[in-house]
Write a protein that holds these residues in place. Sequence first.
Motif, PDB file in Angstrom:
ATOM      1  N   ILE A  83      -3.077 -12.468  -8.159  1.00 43.31           N
ATOM      2  CA  ILE A  83      -3.631 -11.275  -8.821  1.00 43.31           C
ATOM      3  C   ILE A  83      -5.012 -11.623  -9.363  1.00 43.31           C
ATOM      4  N   PHE A  84      -5.854 -10.591  -9.484  1.00 45.15           N
ATOM      5  CA  PHE A  84      -7.244 -10.788  -9.883  1.00 45.15           C
ATOM      6  C   PHE A  84      -7.608  -9.807 -10.993  1.00 45.15           C
ATOM      7  N   GLN A  85      -8.770 -10.046 -11.612  1.00 52.10           N
ATOM      8  CA  GLN A  85      -9.160  -9.102 -12.662  1.00 52.10           C
ATOM      9  C   GLN A  85      -9.542  -7.739 -12.081  1.00 52.10           C
ATOM     10  N   ASP A  86      -9.965  -7.708 -10.809  1.00 47.79           N
ATOM     11  CA  ASP A  86     -10.312  -6.399 -10.220  1.00 47.79           C
ATOM     12  C   ASP A  86      -9.158  -5.829  -9.380  1.00 47.79           C
ATOM     13  N   PHE A  87      -7.983  -6.340  -9.549  1.00 45.98           N
ATOM     14  CA  PHE A  87      -6.717  -5.804  -8.985  1.00 45.98           C
ATOM     15  C   PHE A  87      -6.607  -5.860  -7.467  1.00 45.98           C
ATOM     16  N   LYS A  88      -7.696  -5.550  -6.757  1.00 50.09           N
ATOM     17  CA  LYS A  88      -7.676  -5.532  -5.287  1.00 50.09           C
ATOM     18  C   LYS A  88      -6.531  -4.689  -4.718  1.00 50.09           C
ATOM     19  N   LEU A  89      -6.500  -3.431  -5.137  1.00 49.62           N
ATOM     20  CA  LEU A  89      -5.522  -2.493  -4.578  1.00 49.62           C
ATOM     21  C   LEU A  89      -6.200  -1.606  -3.539  1.00 49.62           C
ATOM     22  N   LEU A  90      -5.381  -1.001  -2.686  1.00 41.94           N
ATOM     23  CA  LEU A  90      -5.910  -0.043  -1.713  1.00 41.94           C
ATOM     24  C   LEU A  90      -6.053   1.299  -2.424  1.00 41.94           C
ATOM     25  N   GLU A  91      -7.293   1.660  -2.717  1.00 40.90           N
ATOM     26  CA  GLU A  91      -7.547   2.799  -3.600  1.00 40.90           C
ATOM     27  C   GLU A  91      -7.125   4.138  -2.989  1.00 40.90           C
ATOM     28  N   ASP A  92      -6.993   4.180  -1.652  1.00 37.63           N
ATOM     29  CA  ASP A  92      -6.650   5.467  -1.033  1.00 37.63           C
ATOM     30  C   ASP A  92      -5.145   5.630  -0.843  1.00 37.63           C
ATOM     31  N   PRO A 133      -1.175   8.171  -6.889  1.00 37.13           N
ATOM     32  CA  PRO A 133      -2.290   7.424  -6.280  1.00 37.13           C
ATOM     33  C   PRO A 133      -2.830   6.406  -7.273  1.00 37.13           C
ATOM     34  N   VAL A 134      -3.151   5.216  -6.786  1.00 35.52           N
ATOM     35  CA  VAL A 134      -3.543   4.170  -7.733  1.00 35.52           C
ATOM     36  C   VAL A 134      -4.847   4.493  -8.456  1.00 35.52           C
ATOM     37  N   VAL A 135      -5.683   5.357  -7.895  1.00 36.84           N
ATOM     38  CA  VAL A 135      -6.927   5.719  -8.599  1.00 36.84           C
ATOM     39  C   VAL A 135      -6.640   6.411  -9.922  1.00 36.84           C
ATOM     40  N   GLN A 136      -5.459   6.999 -10.063  1.00 36.56           N
ATOM     41  CA  GLN A 136      -5.139   7.728 -11.292  1.00 36.56           C
ATOM     42  C   GLN A 136      -4.510   6.835 -12.359  1.00 36.56           C
ATOM     43  N   GLN A 143      -2.728  -3.355 -12.847  1.00 37.53           N
ATOM     44  CA  GLN A 143      -2.360  -4.764 -12.792  1.00 37.53           C
ATOM     45  C   GLN A 143      -0.847  -4.927 -12.602  1.00 37.53           C
ATOM     46  N   ARG A 144      -0.072  -4.012 -13.128  1.00 34.73           N
ATOM     47  CA  ARG A 144       1.377  -4.051 -12.878  1.00 34.73           C
ATOM     48  C   ARG A 144       1.665  -3.888 -11.383  1.00 34.73           C
ATOM     49  N   VAL A 145       0.952  -2.957 -10.776  1.00 37.75           N
ATOM     50  CA  VAL A 145       1.139  -2.738  -9.334  1.00 37.75           C
ATOM     51  C   VAL A 145       0.753  -4.004  -8.562  1.00 37.75           C
ATOM     52  N   ALA A 146      -0.370  -4.591  -8.969  1.00 31.92           N
ATOM     53  CA  ALA A 146      -0.827  -5.804  -8.289  1.00 31.92           C
ATOM     54  C   ALA A 146       0.203  -6.931  -8.455  1.00 31.92           C
ATOM     55  N   ILE A 147       0.783  -7.013  -9.637  1.00 38.68           N
ATOM     56  CA  ILE A 147       1.805  -8.045  -9.876  1.00 38.68           C
ATOM     57  C   ILE A 147       3.032  -7.771  -9.001  1.00 38.68           C
TER      58      ILE A 147
ATOM     59  N   GLU B 204      -9.277  -7.760   3.774  1.00 37.88           N
ATOM     60  CA  GLU B 204      -9.204  -8.849   2.806  1.00 37.88           C
ATOM     61  C   GLU B 204      -7.828  -8.872   2.141  1.00 37.88           C
ATOM     62  N   ILE B 205      -7.327  -7.671   1.790  1.00 38.03           N
ATOM     63  CA  ILE B 205      -6.021  -7.587   1.141  1.00 38.03           C
ATOM     64  C   ILE B 205      -4.911  -8.004   2.108  1.00 38.03           C
ATOM     65  N   MET B 206      -5.055  -7.605   3.363  1.00 39.06           N
ATOM     66  CA  MET B 206      -4.068  -8.040   4.361  1.00 39.06           C
ATOM     67  C   MET B 206      -3.993  -9.561   4.410  1.00 39.06           C
ATOM     68  N   GLN B 207      -5.170 -10.195   4.429  1.00 39.53           N
ATOM     69  CA  GLN B 207      -5.185 -11.659   4.490  1.00 39.53           C
ATOM     70  C   GLN B 207      -4.586 -12.264   3.227  1.00 39.53           C
ATOM     71  N   LEU B 208      -4.865 -11.591   2.109  1.00 39.04           N
ATOM     72  CA  LEU B 208      -4.348 -12.038   0.818  1.00 39.04           C
ATOM     73  C   LEU B 208      -2.822 -12.060   0.790  1.00 39.04           C
ATOM     74  N   VAL B 209      -2.209 -11.013   1.304  1.00 39.74           N
ATOM     75  CA  VAL B 209      -0.743 -10.915   1.207  1.00 39.74           C
ATOM     76  C   VAL B 209      -0.036 -11.612   2.366  1.00 39.74           C
ATOM     77  N   GLY B 210      -0.809 -12.201   3.274  1.00 38.18           N
ATOM     78  CA  GLY B 210      -0.183 -12.995   4.326  1.00 38.18           C
ATOM     79  C   GLY B 210       0.155 -12.237   5.598  1.00 38.18           C
ATOM     80  N   ALA B 211      -0.636 -11.204   5.901  1.00 35.10           N
ATOM     81  CA  ALA B 211      -0.449 -10.530   7.192  1.00 35.10           C
ATOM     82  C   ALA B 211      -0.841 -11.497   8.302  1.00 35.10           C
TER      83      ALA B 211
END
Lengths: 216, 286
Positions: A83-92, A133-136, A143-147, B204-211
Amino acid sequence: MVKLNGVWYRADGNTILENIRLDIKSGEFVSIVGPSGAGKSTLLRLIHMEIFPTRGVVEVANYKSNTIMEKEIPHLRRKTGVIFQDFKLLEDRDVFENVAFALWATGVRRSRIKKKVFKVLAEVGISHKRFTPVVQLSGGEKQRVAIARAIVNDPYVLLADEPTGNLDPDATEDIVGLIKRINKMGVAVLMATHKTELVKILKEKTVRIEQGRIVS
Amino acid sequence: MSLNVLYSFNEGVKGLKRVPMATIITITTIAVTQILFGLFLFFTVNVHYLINEMRNKVTLEVFIDAGLSDKDQKLLGEKISSFPGVASVKYVSKEEALKVFSKESGIDPLSILGENPLPSSYHITVTNEKRTPDEIEKIKQGISDINGVDEVVYNSTFYKLISKYSSRVLFADGLIFGLVVIVTILLVANTLRLSILTQKKTIEIMQLVGASKKFIRMPYLLQGMFQGLIGGVFGSVAIIICVIIVKIYFPRLFTVSLPVAAVPLLLGMILGYIGSSIALRRYLAE
Ligand SMILES: Nc1ncnc2c1ncn2[C@@H]1O[C@H](COP(=O)(O)OP(=O)(O)O)[C@@H](O)[C@H]1O
Ligand SMILES: [Mg+2]
C-alpha cells in the motif's frame, strides 16, 4: 521470512542503500523510520522486487533476488501486499472491482472472487460501500480499499509505504489500528514512515534509517 | 492457470475505444493498403495463370527443306524430338498445312498457283523449364542448324512481352506487399502506444498485484490483431468482389481466385500481432 543480508543499492552512481541487514519473522511488525530521502521506499521496492540489489541478496519466503525467474515475480507479488500514500486505486471502478481486480488479474475463478472479496471488505470495514465508485471515497476509506486489495491474496507480508501520508489525524489513527489488526491476524507488516510520533504510539520493533544506512 | 479470454477481448475493445481517433485512422489506412494489395493479388494470380496458359501453348514451327525425302523427313523428326528441351513433336504435312491455311484465310492457293506452296513442318512444344524467352531462342537457333531444316518460326515479340510483363507485375506486388507490411506494423504499434499510455496506471497496478505477463499483454495483442484483421477484411472483400465481377462478365477467364481472398485477412492478423508485439516490447517495460 523477509531477509536482507548486507544489501547495497546504487543508482546513477549514488549509493542509495548501504549494507542493509534486516530479518523479519513471519507475523512480525517492523516499522522503518527515517527522514525523507533516507531510502525507505527503495528498501520496500527491493523487497517487492521492482528493483534488484547491486550487492547482497533479498529473500522473501522461498524467493531470492539473485535466482528468481522473471515469470516467478508475479507469484512473489501476490504474496507481498503493498500500500502507498497515494493508494494507487483504479479511479474509474468501484470498491468491489478494485479488490476483485487483484484476484482476477491473477487467474482466480469468478465464483471464488465474490466470496473472497466480500470477506476481505468486511475485514477492513468497508462492506457498506462495496459498490461505491472509489472517487467518492475519503482518503481513509481509499486506504481501506487498498489494504483489502493488498491482503486479498493472503500475503506473507504487507509492505506499507507511508500509508498515512495523505491522511488527517483521525484517519491516520484508524488506518494504523487496521494495519495492527491485520498483523494480529498473522500477516507480517513492514511499514515505512517519516513520522516519528507514529512509531512512538505503535510500540513495535523499529528500524531507523538515515542516508541509506541503518542507524538503530 | 486459466486465462479469461473473454476478459482479454473485452479489455482489448475497451482499450481501442479509449483512443478512437488513432484506431479509426489505423484501420482505415490498413484497409486502403489492403484493398490495393487485394486488387493486385487478384490481378497477379490471374496474370500468372494466363501467362502459364500462354506459355503452355507456345509452339515453334520447324519448316522442312522442300527437297527432303519422306525417309529423311522421318529421320529429321527423330533428331528434333531428341533435341534437349523439346517436349513434343507433331508432324504437319504439306496437305494438312494447306487445309488449315485455306480454312483460316478463305483463300485456296491451289486454284491460284496450281500447286501447294506450303512446306511440311514439325510443330514442337518445349519442356517447362525451357519456357523462358532466352531458352526458346536457343532452341530455335539449335534446331535451325540441323540439316534439312529450312526455318524455325514462333511469335517471339509477343512472347517476350508477356514475360517482361509478368516480372513487372511481380515487382509491383512486392512493393505493395512491403507497403502493407510497413503501414500495418507502424500504425498498429502507434495505436497501441497511445492505448498503453492511457492505461499506464492500470498496468502499473496489474504488475503491483502480481498479474502475469500474459494477462497484462493479452488485451493489447488482441487489439493489434483486431485492427490488422479488420483492415484485412477490406482487402479480402475487394478480391471477392473482383471474383464476382469476373465470373459475371468474363466467365471463361480466371477461375482461380477465391482461396486467395483469405490472404489479406491472415496477413492483417499476423502483421497486427507483430505490430503489437513490437509496441509491447517498447512501451511495456518488464
Ligand atoms: N531510480 C532512482 N535513481 C536515482 N536515484 C533514486 C532513484 N530512486 C530513488 N532515488 C534516490 O534515492 C534516495 C532515497 O529515496 P527513497 O527511497 O524514495 O527515500 P524515502 O522513501 O526514504 O523518502 C533519494 O535521494 C532519491 O532521490
Ligand atoms: Mg518514500
